[in-house]
Motif scaffolding. Structure first.
Motif, short mmCIF file in Angstrom:
data_model
loop_
_atom_site.label_atom_id
_atom_site.label_comp_id
_atom_site.label_asym_id
_atom_site.label_seq_id
_atom_site.Cartn_x
_atom_site.Cartn_y
_atom_site.Cartn_z
N LEU A 223 0.84 -1.19 0.00
CA LEU A 223 0.00 0.00 0.00
C LEU A 223 0.88 1.25 0.00
CD1 LEU A 223 -2.82 1.29 0.24
CD2 LEU A 223 -2.49 1.25 2.72
N GLU A 224 0.64 2.13 -0.95
CA GLU A 224 1.36 3.41 -0.99
C GLU A 224 0.57 4.50 -0.28
OE1 GLU A 224 4.42 4.15 -2.26
OE2 GLU A 224 4.73 2.00 -2.54
N LYS A 225 -0.72 4.59 -0.61
CA LYS A 225 -1.54 5.60 0.07
C LYS A 225 -3.02 5.34 -0.16
CE LYS A 225 -1.40 8.64 -3.88
NZ LYS A 225 -1.02 9.88 -4.49
N LEU A 226 -3.81 5.83 0.79
CA LEU A 226 -5.26 5.83 0.65
C LEU A 226 -5.72 7.26 0.41
CD1 LEU A 226 -6.49 3.58 3.61
CD2 LEU A 226 -6.07 2.91 1.25
#
Lengths: 259, 327
Positions: A223-226
């Motif tokens: 996961l990089e970003k939400l």
């Protein structure tokens, strides 16, 4: 027939209009959300319980998660599971592959004929876990199953394709199936039923019980970003009390020549 | 040479729409990285598909075998695994179809490569490939990168990527593939097509469509009444069929029917993409839902954020009134 059902706990975001993302963009803020068993898993459990009632044998429910995930196992026990196992692990940063590695290690040490999963999860919906575990276990699988009948040593299944077409298979056991919604009507579980399931034993495993360590569990997908989705086209909202809104909508539809 | 490999899918003698969509996305990604775009199609008779795919791909790999009657996950997994090992594409791309859901996860485990499914965006960033997925009931977008790997497997959401003109003339290569001895632990018994029902919702000009938000089967009565005053038919999203409240012939969406009515009035439907792909072609879309963040409101022309159980009876009255005036 000995059956294993793998289930998970999810936040109910279906009607939540207040989703917030934490400042690190790694997770959503969960304190205002209600949690429940994953919708698809409820169908998988019901399918498992029905097979057990018909053919005998045992049903073991398994989940991988922290302590508050016990509640989905209690639910499984209330529905008719004989055993419940929780592998203690915070899975919030895990990908499907990592969870599959854990489940494979636990399942391969148990005796089973059939392994059932929900076809996908409500929260992330990647739909990967079941077929990954099947490949790791080296057993045949079918996903998105909407019809399931079992006899000694084999299952007859239909899996759903697009536009209502079904694909029919006969599969020799042991096998793994992922269950789609609509395959059955999951039974109602009362609070009393869940409370009486509190008496039943719930087995908690540490990661090293099946010989795993956190260092060996490296996600393949990171996961990089939400983010909240970008605002796209928005409907023209008709405000007002129901009577008012209905009147304005009725006029719009009349002007459009609908009636 | 590494490139991008698109796995094309076909059924009922046509390439799947989603295959054109991921092919167009694959073409774009290949052009951006100055890579070759390859497409693979497998089946018992693939000549026509291969010609079609050559409109987008630089090279089309046509795998022909009688074992491939029907597009089955197991033999296809063997072929695709073989091709990925041989070609080492940077990315292998498929549509997130029922076929892909059956095959891609086990393929990724067989090859030990990363997999991202149901992606709504796929893009390059500093030479790496990243994907975006829609999670938590379409309320959050999540962007992911991949662990170090020679090759990754990605499936793209149905209806998410627009189909661009192909206009190329790629080369077609026929590929021989030797299957190992067939095992009979999993036997394909055939396809069952959806039965034609009593009501054909694809022919209706007005659809009053209900979802989970209807809460109780008895509330269908007021919905039937609304459909009647509008001269329309009641349709629904998947949960309503799952609960046994309406027959599957009324279901709109990916696993049901695709409809294009003049009016689509969605009641208590959240608007999951599986539903939206089946109804977004309607001329006017109206949504009534008490969740203001329901994704249906980004597809609808008009929306009312309220309890449908309050709005629907009022709407029936108002429409009846207006009709009374004109008649």
């Amino acid at each position: 027939m000995d059956i294993i059902a793998c289930i998970k706990r999810v936040p109910d975001t279906s009607e939540a209009d207040f989703i917030k993302i934490d400042p690190a963009q790694r997770d959503i803020e969960k304190d205002r959300l209600a949690f429940k068993i994953n919708n698809w898993d409820e169908y998988a459990l019901e399918a498992a319980v029905q097979l057990k009632e018909k053919l005998g044998g045992t049903l073991t429910a398994i989940t991988v998660g922290p302590e508050d995930w016990n509640e989905v196992l209690r639910r499984a026990l209330a529905m008719g599971a004989d055993n419940a196992i929780r592998i203690d692990r915070d899975v919030s940063a895990d990908d499907a592959y990592t969870v599959a590695v854990i489940l494979e290690r636990v399942i391969q040490r148990l005796s089973y004929d059939l392994v059932l999963f929900g076809a996908q999860s409500e929260d992330f919906g990647s739909g990967q876990l079941g077929a990954m575990v099947a490949e790791m276990l080296g057993i045949p699988h079918a996903t998105l199953v909407t019809v399931l009948e079992a006899e000694e040593g084999k299952v007859h299944t239909q899996r759903e394709l697009e536009a209502g077409t079904l694909q029919s298979y006969t599969i020799e056991l042991p096998a793994l199936l992922t269950v789609h919604t609509g395959i059955n009507q999951p039974r109602y579980i009362s609070l009393r039923g869940i409370r009486s399931a509190m008496q039943k034993e719930l087995q908690v495993m540490a990661l090293d019980d099946p010989g795993l360590s956190p260092e060996t569990l490296v996600p393949m997908v990171k996961l990089e970003k939400l983010e909240l989705p970008p605002k796209g086209k928005e409907a023209e909202l008709i405000a007002g009390a129901p009577e008012e809104a209905a009147e304005r909508l009725a006029k719009i539809l009349k002007d459009a020549g609908i009636f | 040479m590494s490139g991008i490999l698109v796995v094309a899918e076909h059924r009922n003698r046509a390439l799947a729409n989603v295959s054109y969509q991921v092919l167009s996305k694959g073409r774009q990604l290949a052009d951006q990285a100055q890579m070759e775009l390859l497409a693979v199609v497998a089946g018992s008779d693939v000549d026509a598909y291969a010609k079609e795919l050559a409109g987008w791909a630089d090279r089309v790999l046509a795998v022909k075998s009688d074992r491939l009657e029907g597009l089955l996950a197991e033999p296809c997994q063997k072929i695709i695994a073989h091709l990925i090992r041989k070609i080492k594409p940077k990315i292998t791309l498929m549509g997130h179809s029922s076929f892909a859901m059956d095959m891609a996860p086990s393929l990724s485990v067989e090859l030990g490569i990363p997999l991202a499914t149901d992606c709504i965006d796929i893009f390059w960033q500093n030479g790496d490939i990243l994907v975006t997925r829609s999670i938590y009931n379409s309320k959050v977008n999540a962007t992911y990168s991949f662990a170090q790997s020679e090759t990754v497997l990605i499936t793209g959401r149905v209806g998410e990527f627009s189909v661009e003109e192909g206009g190329r003339q790629g080369q077609i290569e026929e590929i021989e593939f030797d299957f190992e001895e067939e095992s009979d632990y999993k036997k394909f018994e055939g396809y069952l097509e959806a039965e034609a029902g009593g009501v054909d919702i694809t022919q209706a000009e007005v659809l009053v469509s209900v979802g989970r938000g209807i809460k109780d089967k008895k509330n269908l009565e007021m919905v039937e009444e609304l459909a009647r005053v509008l001269g329309g038919v009641v349709s629904c999203s998947r949960p309503v069929v799952d609960y046994g409240w309406l027959p599957s012939e009324r279901q709109v969406g990916l696993s049901g029917k695709t409809v294009q009515p003049k009016l689509y009035l969605g009641l208590g439907i959240s608007g999951a993409f599986q539903h939206v792909v089946g109804m977004k072609g309607a001329s006017i879309i109206v949504a009534i839902n008490k969740d203001a963040k329901a994704p249906i409101f980004s597809v609808a022309n008009y929306g009312i954020v309220d309890d449908l159980l309050k709005v629907v009876p009022a709407l029936v009255n108002k429409i009846s009134e207006l009709k009374g005036k004109t008649e």
